[in-house]
Each structure stands twice: as C-alpha cells, then as structure tokens.
Design a protein around this motif. Structure first.
Motif, PDB file in Angstrom:
ATOM      1  N   GLY A 123     -23.930  54.041 116.130  1.00  0.00           N
ATOM      2  CA  GLY A 123     -24.613  53.191 117.093  1.00  0.00           C
ATOM      3  C   GLY A 123     -23.826  51.729 117.568  1.00  0.00           C
ATOM      4  O   GLY A 123     -23.133  51.489 116.667  1.00  0.00           O
ATOM      5  N   SER A 124     -24.726  51.301 118.367  1.00  0.00           N
ATOM      6  CA  SER A 124     -24.111  50.084 118.738  1.00  0.00           C
ATOM      7  C   SER A 124     -25.224  49.051 119.351  1.00  0.00           C
ATOM      8  O   SER A 124     -26.477  49.863 120.053  1.00  0.00           O
ATOM      9  N   ALA A 125     -25.320  48.045 119.454  1.00  0.00           N
ATOM     10  CA  ALA A 125     -26.526  47.305 120.067  1.00  0.00           C
ATOM     11  C   ALA A 125     -26.012  45.959 120.637  1.00  0.00           C
ATOM     12  O   ALA A 125     -25.113  45.192 120.087  1.00  0.00           O
ATOM     13  N   GLU A 126     -26.854  45.546 121.336  1.00  0.00           N
ATOM     14  CA  GLU A 126     -26.834  44.150 122.227  1.00  0.00           C
ATOM     15  C   GLU A 126     -28.014  43.464 121.606  1.00  0.00           C
ATOM     16  O   GLU A 126     -29.204  43.857 121.783  1.00  0.00           O
ATOM     17  N   VAL A 127     -27.926  42.432 120.700  1.00  0.00           N
ATOM     18  CA  VAL A 127     -28.952  41.849 120.148  1.00  0.00           C
ATOM     19  C   VAL A 127     -29.238  40.329 120.620  1.00  0.00           C
ATOM     20  O   VAL A 127     -28.237  39.769 120.923  1.00  0.00           O
ATOM     21  N   VAL A 128     -30.469  39.890 120.717  1.00  0.00           N
ATOM     22  CA  VAL A 128     -31.013  38.667 121.220  1.00  0.00           C
ATOM     23  C   VAL A 128     -31.655  38.206 120.177  1.00  0.00           C
ATOM     24  O   VAL A 128     -32.616  38.913 119.719  1.00  0.00           O
ATOM     25  N   THR A 129     -31.670  36.979 119.871  1.00  0.00           N
ATOM     26  CA  THR A 129     -32.790  36.142 119.075  1.00  0.00           C
ATOM     27  C   THR A 129     -32.806  34.711 119.272  1.00  0.00           C
ATOM     28  O   THR A 129     -31.897  34.243 119.766  1.00  0.00           O
ATOM     29  N   HIS A 130     -33.915  34.138 118.870  1.00  0.00           N
ATOM     30  CA  HIS A 130     -34.039  32.675 119.148  1.00  0.00           C
ATOM     31  C   HIS A 130     -33.988  32.171 117.667  1.00  0.00           C
ATOM     32  O   HIS A 130     -34.522  30.912 117.434  1.00  0.00           O
ATOM     33  N   ALA A 131     -33.927  32.795 116.740  1.00  0.00           N
ATOM     34  CA  ALA A 131     -33.969  32.522 115.233  1.00  0.00           C
ATOM     35  C   ALA A 131     -32.788  32.295 114.519  1.00  0.00           C
ATOM     36  O   ALA A 131     -31.840  33.119 114.640  1.00  0.00           O
ATOM     37  N   MET A 132     -32.446  31.216 114.114  1.00  0.00           N
ATOM     38  CA  MET A 132     -31.310  30.612 113.600  1.00  0.00           C
ATOM     39  C   MET A 132     -30.830  31.354 112.382  1.00  0.00           C
ATOM     40  O   MET A 132     -29.834  31.778 112.115  1.00  0.00           O
ATOM     41  N   SER A 133     -31.957  31.531 111.425  1.00  0.00           N
ATOM     42  CA  SER A 133     -31.461  32.708 110.245  1.00  0.00           C
ATOM     43  C   SER A 133     -30.929  33.808 110.714  1.00  0.00           C
ATOM     44  O   SER A 133     -30.077  34.476 110.156  1.00  0.00           O
ATOM     45  N   LEU A 144     -22.113  45.309 117.096  1.00  0.00           N
ATOM     46  CA  LEU A 144     -23.194  44.514 118.066  1.00  0.00           C
ATOM     47  C   LEU A 144     -22.471  43.332 118.545  1.00  0.00           C
ATOM     48  O   LEU A 144     -21.750  42.633 118.247  1.00  0.00           O
ATOM     49  N   SER A 145     -23.032  42.983 119.732  1.00  0.00           N
ATOM     50  CA  SER A 145     -22.927  41.589 120.475  1.00  0.00           C
ATOM     51  C   SER A 145     -24.041  40.882 120.358  1.00  0.00           C
ATOM     52  O   SER A 145     -25.315  41.428 120.090  1.00  0.00           O
ATOM     53  N   LEU A 146     -23.763  39.631 120.024  1.00  0.00           N
ATOM     54  CA  LEU A 146     -25.244  38.508 119.659  1.00  0.00           C
ATOM     55  C   LEU A 146     -25.410  37.654 120.732  1.00  0.00           C
ATOM     56  O   LEU A 146     -24.492  36.782 121.151  1.00  0.00           O
ATOM     57  N   THR A 147     -26.733  37.249 121.170  1.00  0.00           N
ATOM     58  CA  THR A 147     -26.966  36.243 122.193  1.00  0.00           C
ATOM     59  C   THR A 147     -28.015  35.618 121.419  1.00  0.00           C
ATOM     60  O   THR A 147     -29.072  36.000 121.131  1.00  0.00           O
ATOM     61  N   VAL A 148     -27.789  34.063 121.252  1.00  0.00           N
ATOM     62  CA  VAL A 148     -28.736  33.284 120.769  1.00  0.00           C
ATOM     63  C   VAL A 148     -29.481  32.456 121.736  1.00  0.00           C
ATOM     64  O   VAL A 148     -28.738  31.840 122.956  1.00  0.00           O
ATOM     65  N   ILE A 149     -30.756  32.563 122.027  1.00  0.00           N
ATOM     66  CA  ILE A 149     -31.601  31.743 122.728  1.00  0.00           C
ATOM     67  C   ILE A 149     -31.717  30.446 122.224  1.00  0.00           C
ATOM     68  O   ILE A 149     -32.309  30.292 121.060  1.00  0.00           O
ATOM     69  N   GLY A 150     -31.619  29.446 123.116  1.00  0.00           N
ATOM     70  CA  GLY A 150     -31.749  27.941 122.512  1.00  0.00           C
ATOM     71  C   GLY A 150     -33.184  27.410 122.727  1.00  0.00           C
ATOM     72  O   GLY A 150     -34.066  27.812 123.642  1.00  0.00           O
ATOM     73  N   GLY A 151     -33.270  26.195 122.525  1.00  0.00           N
ATOM     74  CA  GLY A 151     -34.550  25.363 122.834  1.00  0.00           C
ATOM     75  C   GLY A 151     -34.705  24.417 121.649  1.00  0.00           C
ATOM     76  O   GLY A 151     -33.794  24.084 120.902  1.00  0.00           O
ATOM     77  N   ARG A 152     -35.807  23.890 121.473  1.00  0.00           N
ATOM     78  CA  ARG A 152     -36.335  23.082 120.311  1.00  0.00           C
ATOM     79  C   ARG A 152     -36.612  23.795 119.165  1.00  0.00           C
ATOM     80  O   ARG A 152     -37.275  24.714 119.084  1.00  0.00           O
ATOM     81  N   VAL A 153     -35.776  23.671 118.291  1.00  0.00           N
ATOM     82  CA  VAL A 153     -35.680  24.159 116.780  1.00  0.00           C
ATOM     83  C   VAL A 153     -36.846  23.571 115.938  1.00  0.00           C
ATOM     84  O   VAL A 153     -36.824  22.416 115.459  1.00  0.00           O
ATOM     85  N   ARG A 154     -37.770  24.520 115.615  1.00  0.00           N
ATOM     86  CA  ARG A 154     -38.765  23.889 114.699  1.00  0.00           C
ATOM     87  C   ARG A 154     -38.380  24.200 113.146  1.00  0.00           C
ATOM     88  O   ARG A 154     -37.838  25.003 112.645  1.00  0.00           O
ATOM     89  N   GLY A 155     -38.409  23.113 112.571  1.00  0.00           N
ATOM     90  CA  GLY A 155     -37.886  22.938 110.994  1.00  0.00           C
ATOM     91  C   GLY A 155     -38.470  24.123 110.175  1.00  0.00           C
ATOM     92  O   GLY A 155     -37.782  24.394 109.462  1.00  0.00           O
ATOM     93  N   LEU A 156     -39.854  24.135 110.344  1.00  0.00           N
ATOM     94  CA  LEU A 156     -40.386  24.814 109.475  1.00  0.00           C
ATOM     95  C   LEU A 156     -40.008  26.288 109.441  1.00  0.00           C
ATOM     96  O   LEU A 156     -40.101  27.271 108.459  1.00  0.00           O
ATOM     97  N   THR A 157     -39.684  26.924 110.705  1.00  0.00           N
ATOM     98  CA  THR A 157     -39.443  28.200 110.896  1.00  0.00           C
ATOM     99  C   THR A 157     -37.926  28.724 111.208  1.00  0.00           C
ATOM    100  O   THR A 157     -37.422  29.758 111.306  1.00  0.00           O
ATOM    101  N   GLY A 158     -37.084  27.534 111.525  1.00  0.00           N
ATOM    102  CA  GLY A 158     -35.988  27.839 111.893  1.00  0.00           C
ATOM    103  C   GLY A 158     -35.611  28.332 113.234  1.00  0.00           C
ATOM    104  O   GLY A 158     -34.511  29.139 113.510  1.00  0.00           O
ATOM    105  N   ALA A 159     -36.758  28.189 114.113  1.00  0.00           N
ATOM    106  CA  ALA A 159     -36.505  29.042 115.437  1.00  0.00           C
ATOM    107  C   ALA A 159     -36.987  28.093 116.485  1.00  0.00           C
ATOM    108  O   ALA A 159     -37.369  27.216 116.304  1.00  0.00           O
TER     109      ALA A 159
END
Length: 261
Positions: A123-133, A144-159
């Motif tokens: 298989g293969s996938a286009e992966v999107v996340t807002h989680a730094m971990s 897979l290809s990876l897209t990271v959505i940005g924003g203000r990152v909460r220290g408690l969750t790293g998201a």
C-alpha cells in the motif's frame, strides 16, 4: 480484612478499571456500604482517587485532568501497540489513499506501525497530522508522503491547535482518520479536557470519510470537560477490551463497530 488491605485493593481496582462502585466493593469485601464510603473518603483525602455518585473514579478521569505526553507514553505500552495493530486492519490490503493521524500516544503507535503495514500489504498513503510526535515518527518513511499542519503547539500534548489549524483541517477530506480521546461515554460521547484540542478533534471527525477511534479501555465511561463528537460520528472504536453493557449498547445503537485488540 483490615482497612489498609481494603484500601490497597481499592487503589489497584481503580488503577485497573478506572472506576469502582460502592455496592460492588461492599459485596466483594463483605462489609457494609457505609464502610466502603468511609474507605473511599479516606482515599480521596490522600489523592488516590476522586469520589463520584455511587463510587469513585481515577483522578485522571476528572474533567480537567490531562497527563502530559511523556506521562502517557510510559503507560500501557503493550496495550497501545496491540490497539494500533488492530486499528490498521481498517486499511486492508493494497490501500492507496489519505490518512489523518490525530495527536496522542495510541495514535503515535498507529503511526509507528503504519510504514511496515503499508510495505506488507503493498500500500501507500498520503498522511496528514498536526501532532509533532507523529510527524517525527513518520518523517522520511517509505511508501508515504507526509504533510504537517501548523499552528500554536501546546506543550502538554505537542500538537498544533488554534483557528489556523482548524481551518486547514476543514479544507481536507481524508479517507481514514485515526483519532484519540480522553473519554468516551454513552451520554456525553467523546470528550477531552482542553477546548482548543476539542476544536481540532471536532474538525478531524467532521472532515473525514471514516473515523477510527483508538482508545484503551480506561477511557470508557469517562467524561472530560469538552465533548467533540457523538458516538454516531464514529465508525469504529478499537480498544484492548470490550466496553461494558451500557456503553456497548449505546455504540451498537449508534451504528459504531467495536474491535478488540
């Protein structure tokens, strides 16, 4: 049985199951319900649990309780791995599509297993996340290809959170979303302590074609401060054991599948 022994047993049950009932404890220990209530009151005073109507719950089930990412990463690792492996079965063989991966330690376990699963099933996938971990786990992975959505990152969750993050997610339509939750109950649905995290999770649920919740059973029947989805918004719940009768019936009525790892 001495009071100290009862207290130790009650603490173990709360850690194991997330909640205890006065009537059940009285029957188990062969004491009166008044004795159990006094036990629970004493345990609450020392911070071992939180009293609720009819029993007690683990302190992490309080509506604003939110352990850090590091704390959660050290807990129930084997269960999370099993849940993640079972959850990836939703992709089937030869999957070629888009996947959204939410923040959290169980979703991070999904991310860690995803490259190997894609390789095994061609298989293969286009992966999107807002989680730094999650991004750190998947960066540079094959198939897979990876897209990271940005924003203000909460220290408690790293998201990433905030209006920019929510708007970006609202512009997507992923085929499958793997999402975490802090609580799932018949009456309140899925919930989390932080309003900003809830807004992001709500956007993921509303945008995705198929929503797969990955959650260890300690989240069952917990209700945190902010609801972000109803049971009928979820397609599959994957956990390490089946829910109790009430939650199981509510999920069935909502048309939500329950898979156990």
């Amino acid at each position: 049985m001495y009071a100290m022994e009862r207290h130790q047993m009650i603490e173990r049950l709360v850690v194991q199951d997330g909640r205890v009932a006065v009537v059940d404890l009285a029957e188990r220990f062969g004491v009166t319900t008044e004795t159990v209530r006094r036990d629970l009151d004493q345990l609450e005073r020392v911070g071992a649990l939180r009293r609720v109507h009819g029993g007690a719950v683990a302190r992490e089930r309080m509506s604003l309780a939110e352990p850090s990412l590091a704390e959660r990463a050290s807990q129930r690792g084997a269960a999370k791995q099993a849940i993640a492996g079972r959850a990836l079965d939703v992709l089937g063989d030869g999957f070629r599509g888009s996947v959204y991966i939410d923040a959290g330690t169980t979703t991070a376990a999904v991310a860690a297993l995803l490259p190997a699963r894609l390789a095994e099933t061609d298989g293969s996938a286009e992966v999107v996340t807002h989680a730094m971990s999650v991004a750190g786990v998947l960066a540079g992975s094959p198939r897979l290809s990876l897209t990271v959505i940005g924003g203000r990152v909460r220290g408690l969750t790293g998201a990433a959170v905030g209006s920019h993050t929510v708007r970006a997610i609202e512009g997507l339509r992923p085929d499958v979303a793997f999402i975490g939750t802090n609580g799932i109950s018949p009456g309140f649905g899925l919930s989390t302590p932080d309003p900003d995290e809830a807004a992001v999770k709500r956007a993921i649920v509303q945008s995705s074609r198929r929503v797969v919740v990955v959650s260890d059973a300690r989240k069952f029947d917990a209700e945190l401060l902010v609801a972000f989805a109803g049971l009928d918004d979820i397609d599959v719940v994957v956990a390490d054991r089946a829910p109790d009768a009430a939650l199981g019936a509510a999920l069935e009525e909502a048309g939500t599948e329950v898979w156990t790892a």
